[in-house]
Design an enzyme around this catalytic site. Structure first.
Site, PDB file in Angstrom:
ATOM      1  N   SER A  26       6.330   3.491   8.623  1.00 48.28           N
ATOM      2  CA  SER A  26       5.205   3.866   9.293  1.00 48.28           C
ATOM      3  C   SER A  26       4.340   3.585  10.994  1.00 48.28           C
ATOM      4  O   SER A  26       5.633   3.966  11.816  1.00 48.28           O
ATOM      5  CB  SER A  26       4.270   3.983   8.471  1.00 48.28           C
ATOM      6  OG  SER A  26       2.951   4.564   8.426  1.00 48.28           O
ATOM      7  N   HIS A  27       4.027   3.307  11.522  1.00 47.91           N
ATOM      8  CA  HIS A  27       2.886   2.954  12.427  1.00 47.91           C
ATOM      9  C   HIS A  27       3.627   1.550  12.634  1.00 47.91           C
ATOM     10  O   HIS A  27       2.939   0.694  13.792  1.00 47.91           O
ATOM     11  CB  HIS A  27       1.632   2.903  12.304  1.00 47.91           C
ATOM     12  CG  HIS A  27       1.047   2.170  11.810  1.00 47.91           C
ATOM     13  ND1 HIS A  27       1.087   2.053   9.912  1.00 47.91           N
ATOM     14  CD2 HIS A  27       0.613   0.907  11.247  1.00 47.91           C
ATOM     15  CE1 HIS A  27       0.660   1.401   9.110  1.00 47.91           C
ATOM     16  NE2 HIS A  27       0.119   0.298  10.495  1.00 47.91           N
TER      17      HIS A  27
ATOM     18  N   GLU B 232      -9.989   6.622   7.121  1.00 50.46           N
ATOM     19  CA  GLU B 232     -10.074   6.207   8.244  1.00 50.46           C
ATOM     20  C   GLU B 232      -9.321   5.339   8.642  1.00 50.46           C
ATOM     21  O   GLU B 232      -9.145   5.794   9.892  1.00 50.46           O
ATOM     22  CB  GLU B 232     -11.240   4.691   8.001  1.00 50.46           C
ATOM     23  CG  GLU B 232     -10.495   3.864   7.135  1.00 50.46           C
ATOM     24  CD  GLU B 232      -9.557   2.884   7.066  1.00 50.46           C
ATOM     25  OE1 GLU B 232      -9.412   2.841   8.389  1.00 50.46           O
ATOM     26  OE2 GLU B 232      -8.934   2.629   6.777  1.00 50.46           O
ATOM     27  N   SER B 233      -7.812   4.961   8.513  1.00 49.23           N
ATOM     28  CA  SER B 233      -6.514   4.633   8.679  1.00 49.23           C
ATOM     29  C   SER B 233      -6.006   5.718   9.857  1.00 49.23           C
ATOM     30  O   SER B 233      -5.030   6.290   9.164  1.00 49.23           O
ATOM     31  CB  SER B 233      -5.961   3.787   7.787  1.00 49.23           C
ATOM     32  OG  SER B 233      -5.469   4.670   6.777  1.00 49.23           O
TER      33      SER B 233
ATOM     34  N   ASP C 269       2.504  10.900   9.071  1.00 49.03           N
ATOM     35  CA  ASP C 269       2.089  11.183   8.449  1.00 49.03           C
ATOM     36  C   ASP C 269       0.193  10.638   9.033  1.00 49.03           C
ATOM     37  O   ASP C 269      -0.893  11.639   7.949  1.00 49.03           O
ATOM     38  CB  ASP C 269       2.319  10.411   7.008  1.00 49.03           C
ATOM     39  CG  ASP C 269       1.805   9.246   7.254  1.00 49.03           C
ATOM     40  OD1 ASP C 269       2.120   8.354   8.446  1.00 49.03           O
ATOM     41  OD2 ASP C 269       2.262   8.907   6.343  1.00 49.03           O
ATOM     42  N   ARG C 270      -0.143  10.390  10.179  1.00 50.03           N
ATOM     43  CA  ARG C 270      -1.102   9.726  10.762  1.00 50.03           C
ATOM     44  C   ARG C 270      -1.451  10.674  12.381  1.00 50.03           C
ATOM     45  O   ARG C 270      -0.603  11.379  12.211  1.00 50.03           O
ATOM     46  CB  ARG C 270      -1.265   7.977  10.858  1.00 50.03           C
ATOM     47  CG  ARG C 270      -1.043   7.105   9.583  1.00 50.03           C
ATOM     48  CD  ARG C 270      -1.121   5.944  10.243  1.00 50.03           C
ATOM     49  NE  ARG C 270      -1.738   4.655   9.522  1.00 50.03           N
ATOM     50  CZ  ARG C 270      -1.706   4.293   8.848  1.00 50.03           C
ATOM     51  NH1 ARG C 270      -2.256   3.290  10.921  1.00 50.03           N
ATOM     52  NH2 ARG C 270      -1.218   3.305   8.691  1.00 50.03           N
TER      53      ARG C 270
ATOM     54  N   THR D 287       0.308  -1.619   0.360  1.00 51.54           N
ATOM     55  CA  THR D 287      -0.084  -0.029  -0.217  1.00 51.54           C
ATOM     56  C   THR D 287       0.858   0.996   0.066  1.00 51.54           C
ATOM     57  O   THR D 287       0.433   2.459  -0.931  1.00 51.54           O
ATOM     58  CB  THR D 287      -0.413   0.091   1.529  1.00 51.54           C
ATOM     59  OG1 THR D 287      -2.058  -0.705   1.037  1.00 51.54           O
ATOM     60  CG2 THR D 287      -1.406   1.033   1.108  1.00 51.54           C
TER      61      THR D 287
ATOM     62  N   LYS E 110      -0.425  11.606   3.636  1.00 49.55           N
ATOM     63  CA  LYS E 110      -1.563  12.832   4.326  1.00 49.55           C
ATOM     64  C   LYS E 110      -0.711  13.398   5.788  1.00 49.55           C
ATOM     65  O   LYS E 110       1.370  13.142   5.146  1.00 49.55           O
ATOM     66  CB  LYS E 110      -2.030  11.895   4.979  1.00 49.55           C
ATOM     67  CG  LYS E 110      -1.533  10.529   5.605  1.00 49.55           C
ATOM     68  CD  LYS E 110      -2.409   9.615   5.741  1.00 49.55           C
ATOM     69  CE  LYS E 110      -1.960   8.586   5.962  1.00 49.55           C
ATOM     70  NZ  LYS E 110      -0.964   7.194   5.145  1.00 49.55           N
TER      71      LYS E 110
ATOM     72  N   ARG F 181      -8.814  -7.071   7.661  1.00 51.31           N
ATOM     73  CA  ARG F 181      -9.243  -5.518   7.837  1.00 51.31           C
ATOM     74  C   ARG F 181     -11.238  -5.464   7.501  1.00 51.31           C
ATOM     75  O   ARG F 181     -11.436  -5.956   6.697  1.00 51.31           O
ATOM     76  CB  ARG F 181      -8.758  -4.387   7.589  1.00 51.31           C
ATOM     77  CG  ARG F 181      -7.415  -3.836   7.840  1.00 51.31           C
ATOM     78  CD  ARG F 181      -7.095  -2.739   7.792  1.00 51.31           C
ATOM     79  NE  ARG F 181      -6.057  -2.452   7.539  1.00 51.31           N
ATOM     80  CZ  ARG F 181      -4.752  -2.236   8.230  1.00 51.31           C
ATOM     81  NH1 ARG F 181      -4.900  -2.645   9.578  1.00 51.31           N
ATOM     82  NH2 ARG F 181      -3.675  -2.241   8.300  1.00 51.31           N
TER      83      ARG F 181
ATOM     84  N   ASP G  36       5.760   7.920  11.199  1.00 53.32           N
ATOM     85  CA  ASP G  36       6.411   8.756  10.101  1.00 53.32           C
ATOM     86  C   ASP G  36       5.707  10.051  10.055  1.00 53.32           C
ATOM     87  O   ASP G  36       5.836  10.462   8.983  1.00 53.32           O
ATOM     88  CB  ASP G  36       6.700   8.681   8.868  1.00 53.32           C
ATOM     89  CG  ASP G  36       5.729   7.890   8.202  1.00 53.32           C
ATOM     90  OD1 ASP G  36       4.767   7.659   9.178  1.00 53.32           O
ATOM     91  OD2 ASP G  36       5.280   7.696   7.264  1.00 53.32           O
TER      92      ASP G  36
ATOM     93  N   LYS H   5      10.042   3.490   0.768  1.00 51.93           N
ATOM     94  CA  LYS H   5       9.474   3.998  -0.471  1.00 51.93           C
ATOM     95  C   LYS H   5       9.440   5.646  -1.531  1.00 51.93           C
ATOM     96  O   LYS H   5      10.244   6.330  -1.109  1.00 51.93           O
ATOM     97  CB  LYS H   5       7.946   4.382   0.115  1.00 51.93           C
ATOM     98  CG  LYS H   5       7.880   5.747   0.300  1.00 51.93           C
ATOM     99  CD  LYS H   5       6.231   5.871   0.670  1.00 51.93           C
ATOM    100  CE  LYS H   5       5.955   7.195   2.192  1.00 51.93           C
ATOM    101  NZ  LYS H   5       4.953   7.167   1.528  1.00 51.93           N
TER     102      LYS H   5
ATOM    103  N   ASP I 255       2.440   9.489  14.175  1.00 50.15           N
ATOM    104  CA  ASP I 255       2.403   7.890  14.284  1.00 50.15           C
ATOM    105  C   ASP I 255       4.249   7.978  13.972  1.00 50.15           C
ATOM    106  O   ASP I 255       4.625   9.302  13.996  1.00 50.15           O
ATOM    107  CB  ASP I 255       1.765   7.205  13.398  1.00 50.15           C
ATOM    108  CG  ASP I 255       2.153   7.531  11.858  1.00 50.15           C
ATOM    109  OD1 ASP I 255       2.701   9.134  11.617  1.00 50.15           O
ATOM    110  OD2 ASP I 255       2.229   6.868  10.263  1.00 50.15           O
TER     111      ASP I 255
HETATM  112  C1  G16 Z   1      -0.685   3.904   4.557  1.00 52.11           C
HETATM  113  C2  G16 Z   1      -1.526   3.936   3.708  1.00 52.11           C
HETATM  114  C3  G16 Z   1      -3.044   4.700   3.223  1.00 52.11           C
HETATM  115  C4  G16 Z   1      -3.010   2.953   4.020  1.00 52.11           C
HETATM  116  C5  G16 Z   1      -2.654   2.220   5.191  1.00 52.11           C
HETATM  117  C6  G16 Z   1      -2.938   1.563   5.784  1.00 52.11           C
HETATM  118  O1  G16 Z   1      -0.645   4.771   5.678  1.00 52.11           O
HETATM  119  O2  G16 Z   1      -0.546   5.519   2.576  1.00 52.11           O
HETATM  120  O3  G16 Z   1      -3.630   5.238   2.410  1.00 52.11           O
HETATM  121  O4  G16 Z   1      -5.007   4.016   4.304  1.00 52.11           O
HETATM  122  O5  G16 Z   1      -0.903   2.158   4.740  1.00 52.11           O
HETATM  123  O6  G16 Z   1      -3.458   0.860   4.351  1.00 52.11           O
HETATM  124  P1  G16 Z   1      -3.263  -1.349   4.875  1.00 52.11           P
HETATM  125  O7  G16 Z   1      -4.783  -1.163   4.899  1.00 52.11           O
HETATM  126  O8  G16 Z   1      -3.142  -1.441   3.410  1.00 52.11           O
HETATM  127  O9  G16 Z   1      -3.145  -1.210   5.854  1.00 52.11           O
HETATM  128  P2  G16 Z   1       1.087   4.556   6.476  1.00 52.11           P
HETATM  129  O10 G16 Z   1       0.224   5.359   7.502  1.00 52.11           O
HETATM  130  O11 G16 Z   1       0.759   3.551   7.079  1.00 52.11           O
HETATM  131  O12 G16 Z   1       1.906   4.837   5.799  1.00 52.11           O
END
Ligand code: G16
Length: 544
Positions: free
Chosen positions: A113-114, A365-366, A282-283, A18, A377, A497, A280, A126, A278
């Site tokens: 990320s998280h 939603e994430s 962005d959340r 993703t 984000k 999910r 990095d 990335k 989070d």
């Molecule tokens: C990434 C993507 C988001 C996505 C999230 C969860 O976020 O940039 O657009 O909603 O992963 O994705 P998944 O449901 O496939 O785990 P981040 O914050 O992890 O870079």
């Protein structure tokens, strides 16, 4: 200048998910693993020689050695100039900001990320394109194709760069500039929000906030802006020093993992406003006093109140949300008379809409919210947006959300995650669901009747590209729905999910716990997808 060409062999697991390539640290430490992926990025780009790139990461374990390797590879591959965050650190939105501000060719962001960090934790990489946003699928597919055929990579034989020294250094023919990204980012935030008003709120003595950076990348940004520039008392930012292993925690801003903040915000004498971001940056998660704002509602509230914020006072061109995000924002868009776009999960899908000026605000939603100010984000941006609204409306978070529901109705919403599921079982569950879809329309389950059942497919309205199999949706005649998809960001097994949503117009019924409001749908999800059977779990591992 001594450029070495090293022979290598492809790895078969370098398909970006993703959001880039995420694996456990030991995988990235395998000889040539990182190098293969980085060389594949350069090999799939055209015309980048002599150009400027941006490089930085969330500061997790392995960030520094990876930055040194990438710098030497960039120099060997003919990059002209590399802008690197001090200490190798850039939050993801700050990286996007720096790419855009400097009109760089692209950027490499190191982040999982998280996901947890540390020697046994996760790492990620990335590529972002020139608009500052994550590479679209055609680029990630080209990189993946290259990883399958790669046989050499290029690297400069040179000493490491001093990443802690601001200013210019030379690496072969490439210039390396170590930058203070906090300054650029703070300047951008100041151009969008009413800092005077926010400062007044934060220093009024009648308002307290708590920002939890979860030992991750936003700490220095948050301390500088909230405490130094906006006058919030020292200690407003908690867990504000970035640590390589995030203090052993899970840097994910939700009610489960941001437990320090939850304790403060649900305790006696809680502050008025709480937020977390989070790994990095962005959340975001937004809390009022003993009150949680779902990310879907947060997007809707920001859209409905955007005119109160200087950077958005002219109104919104449109809003966009990922498919599993609730339809709360759609209701606001309808009232404002603007378009609302529904995209697959993944921030990269918003890029074209933002570039084309079709959407101003986007959300997922994430725990992701953002706008056209960058192409990622942006966790702290969402916090400033909320503070600006609170400063103007002088109401509590809870009152603002309750009024919002009164106007638009409430979209009860919850996501149930089943983590660490056996991948074969998870895939079987999804395949069974997909094969059952054609028979589902019109079927009755208790009081629910299926109105539609499909596997979400998206055609990008700007470039016409098609993304299929983006999540199974089962919609009912009363407007409620269940969505099933597998996460594309985990590194161990599969994560299922399940997204649950129902709509309630009657404000006398807005006070329920979402788990109660959605209980019938929750049981139905299990009945339809046989979740307990395929996951072997009695209940989800995380509920948000
Ligand atoms: C990434 C993507 C988001 C996505 C999230 C969860 O976020 O940039 O657009 O909603 O992963 O994705 P998944 O449901 O496939 O785990 P981040 O914050 O992890 O870079």
């Amino acid at each position: 200048m001594n450029v070495k060409t090293v022979s290598t062999e492809p790895f078969d697991d370098q398909k970006p998910g993703t959001s880039g390539l995420r694996k456990q640290v030991p995988t990235f430490q395998k000889p040539n693993y990182l190098e293969n992926f980085v060389q594949s990025i350069f090999d799939s780009l055209e015309g980048y020689q002599g150009e400027t790139f941006v490089l930085g990461g969330d500061g997790r374990y392995y960030n520094r050695p990876a930055i040194q390797t990438i710098l030497k590879m960039a120099a060997a591959n003919g990059v002209g100039k590399m802008l690197v965050g001090r200490g190798g650190i850039l939050s993801t939105p700050a990286a996007s900001c720096v790419i855009r501000k400097n009109q760089a060719f692209g950027g490499i962001i190191l982040s999982a990320s998280h996901n947890p960090g540390g020697p046994e934790g996760d790492f990620g990489i990335k590529y972002n394109v020139t608009n500052g946003g994550p590479a679209p699928e055609k680029v990630t597919e080209a990189i993946f194709a290259r990883t399958k055929a790669i046989d050499t990579y290029k690297i400069l034989e040179a000493d490491d760069i001093d990443l802690d020294q601001l200013g210019s250094q030379q690496l072969g023919a490439m210039k390396v500039e170590v930058i203070d990204s906090v300054a650029d980012y703070a300047e951008l935030m100041e151009s969008l929000f009413d800092f005077d008003r926010i400062k007044e709120l934060l220093t009024s003595g009648n308002f307290r906030m708590c920002m939890d950076s979860l030992h991750a990348v936003t700490g220095p940004y948050a301390k500088e802006i909230f405490e130094n520039r906006l006058g919030a008392p020292a200690g407003t930012v908690q867990n504000g020093t970035p640590l390589e292993d995030f203090g052993g925690g899970h840097p994910d801003p939700n009610l489960v993992y941001a437990h320090d903040l939850v304790e403060v915000m649900y305790g006696d004498d809680a502050p008025d406003f709480g937020a977390a971001s989070d790994g990095d940056g962005d959340r975001n998660m937004i809390l009022g006093r003993q009150f949680f704002v779902t990310p879907s509602d947060s997007l809707a509230v920001l859209a409905a109140n955007a005119k109160l914020v200087p950077g958005y006072s002219k109104g919104l061109a449109g809003v966009a949300r990922s498919m599993p995000t609730s339809a709360a924002a759609d209701r606001v868009a309808a009232k404002l008379g603007i378009d609302c776009y529904e995209t697959p999960t993944g921030w990269k899908f918003f890029g074209n809409l933002l570039d084309a000026g079709k959407a101003t605000l986007c959300g997922e939603e994430s725990f992701g919210t953002g706008s056209d100010h960058v192409r990622e984000k942006d966790g702290l941006w969402a916090v400033f947006f909320w503070l600006n609204i609170l400063a103007v409306r002088q109401q509590s978070v809870e009152d603002i959300v309750a009024e919002h529901w009164q106007t638009y109705g409430r979209n009860y919403y919850s996501r149930h995650d089943y983590e660490g599921v056996d991948s074969n079982n998870a895939n079987t569950l999804m395949e069974k669901l997909r094969s059952a879809l054609p028979e589902m329309k019109g079927k009755k389950y208790g009081s629910y009747e299926v109105e539609y059942a499909d596997d979400f497919s998206y055609t990008d309205p700007i470039d016409g590209s098609v993304s299929k199999k983006q999540g199974v949706r089962i919609g009912f005649t009363d407007g409620s729905r269940i969505v099933f998809r597998l996460s594309g960001t985990g590194t161990q097994g599969a994560t299922l999910r399940v997204y649950l949503e129902s709509y309630e117009a009657d404000s006398s019924k807005h006070g329920l716990d979402p788990q109660d409001a959605l209980s019938e749908l929750i049981n139905l999800a299990d009945e339809i997808a046989q979740i307990r059977n395929y996951t072997g779990m009695e209940k989800p591992t995380v509920i948000t």
